[in-house]
Write a protein that holds these residues in place. Structure first.
Motif, PDB file in Angstrom:
ATOM      1  N   TRP A 131      -4.403  -4.587  -0.927  1.00 35.84           N
ATOM      2  CA  TRP A 131      -5.186  -5.411  -0.005  1.00 35.84           C
ATOM      3  C   TRP A 131      -6.002  -4.553   0.951  1.00 35.84           C
ATOM      4  O   TRP A 131      -6.957  -5.023   1.538  1.00 35.84           O
ATOM      5  N   ILE A 132      -5.553  -3.309   1.151  1.00 28.22           N
ATOM      6  CA  ILE A 132      -6.344  -2.310   1.872  1.00 28.22           C
ATOM      7  C   ILE A 132      -6.323  -1.042   1.021  1.00 28.22           C
ATOM      8  O   ILE A 132      -5.402  -0.833   0.230  1.00 28.22           O
ATOM      9  N   THR A 133      -7.329  -0.215   1.192  1.00 31.65           N
ATOM     10  CA  THR A 133      -7.409   1.016   0.413  1.00 31.65           C
ATOM     11  C   THR A 133      -6.498   2.081   1.015  1.00 31.65           C
ATOM     12  O   THR A 133      -6.140   2.001   2.199  1.00 31.65           O
ATOM     13  N   PRO A 134      -6.145   3.098   0.232  1.00 26.87           N
ATOM     14  CA  PRO A 134      -5.366   4.206   0.797  1.00 26.87           C
ATOM     15  C   PRO A 134      -6.089   4.858   1.977  1.00 26.87           C
ATOM     16  O   PRO A 134      -5.461   5.280   2.946  1.00 26.87           O
ATOM     17  N   GLU A 135      -7.416   4.920   1.913  1.00 22.01           N
ATOM     18  CA  GLU A 135      -8.193   5.511   3.016  1.00 22.01           C
ATOM     19  C   GLU A 135      -8.062   4.657   4.278  1.00 22.01           C
ATOM     20  O   GLU A 135      -7.908   5.196   5.376  1.00 22.01           O
ATOM     21  N   GLU A 136      -8.117   3.334   4.125  1.00 21.33           N
ATOM     22  CA  GLU A 136      -7.940   2.453   5.282  1.00 21.33           C
ATOM     23  C   GLU A 136      -6.541   2.618   5.864  1.00 21.33           C
ATOM     24  O   GLU A 136      -6.371   2.680   7.085  1.00 21.33           O
ATOM     25  N   TYR A 137      -5.557   2.711   4.996  1.00 19.28           N
ATOM     26  CA  TYR A 137      -4.189   2.937   5.452  1.00 19.28           C
ATOM     27  C   TYR A 137      -4.097   4.251   6.225  1.00 19.28           C
ATOM     28  O   TYR A 137      -3.532   4.309   7.316  1.00 19.28           O
ATOM     29  N   ASN A 138      -4.656   5.330   5.660  1.00 15.76           N
ATOM     30  CA  ASN A 138      -4.585   6.649   6.302  1.00 15.76           C
ATOM     31  C   ASN A 138      -5.232   6.636   7.678  1.00 15.76           C
ATOM     32  O   ASN A 138      -4.763   7.318   8.589  1.00 15.76           O
ATOM     33  N   ARG A 139      -6.301   5.868   7.853  1.00 20.36           N
ATOM     34  CA  ARG A 139      -6.957   5.805   9.169  1.00 20.36           C
ATOM     35  C   ARG A 139      -6.060   5.181  10.233  1.00 20.36           C
ATOM     36  O   ARG A 139      -6.244   5.416  11.414  1.00 20.36           O
ATOM     37  N   THR A 140      -5.067   4.408   9.818  1.00 18.57           N
ATOM     38  CA  THR A 140      -4.156   3.794  10.781  1.00 18.57           C
ATOM     39  C   THR A 140      -3.037   4.729  11.204  1.00 18.57           C
ATOM     40  O   THR A 140      -2.294   4.411  12.124  1.00 18.57           O
TER      41      THR A 140
END
Length: 158
Positions: free
Chosen positions: A109-118
């Motif tokens: 539902w979110i990309t690994p990149e979006e996850y990493n930014r959190t």
């Protein structure tokens, strides 16, 4: 982004003290991010603290999802076909947020990149500073120079 596409199913029992503790944490996620909380009472009774008075009564959903204890929380999309577990225990807000992020990442539902930014860390800046990885001894000045050289290779300033 996750709150716009998924809600949180909150399974509780009226006699569950941990559920009373979990309820305000879930409300904080609603207030902060806009998560819709879907409360489901396993015993058909409300929480003693009065939170989530507009609950649904369990009609087999808990068994279908494998609820074994309360509080139990699941992240689900409106279609009802995509439901992922968050936990079956009391979770503090930071823990629950991390579980939501990891579940959304794992479900795509979110990309690994979006996850990493959190995660509050730029992975490109992570250096392997174990003694085995460094071609030098553990002399303090040499370690500082080694780190500087690695950052220069990355095109970044230390």
């Amino acid at each position: 982004k996750i709150a716009r596409q998924a809600g949180i199913f909150f399974f509780f029992q009226s006699t569950c003290k941990q559920c009373e503790i979990q309820a305000p944490v879930l409300k904080s996620l609603h207030d902060r991010y806009g998560f819709v909380i879907f409360p489901v009472s396993l015993d058909g009774m409300p929480l003693a603290n009065g939170m989530y008075p507009d609950y649904a009564t369990d009609r087999g959903q808990a068994r279908a999802l494998g609820v074994v204890k309360t509080p139990a929380m699941f992240l689900g999309r409106p279609s009802g076909k995509e439901i992922v577990p968050l936990g079956q225990n009391t979770l503090a807000a930071p823990q629950l947020e991390e579980h939501i992020l990891a579940a959304a990442r794992d479900a795509g539902w979110i990309t690994p990149e979006e996850y990493n930014r959190t995660q509050g860390m730029d992975a490109s800046l992570a250096l392997n500073l174990t003694p085995e990885a460094m071609p030098i001894g553990l002399n303090e000045e040499a370690v500082v120079e080694y780190i500087k050289s690695l950052y220069q290779e990355l095109g970044k300033k230390p």
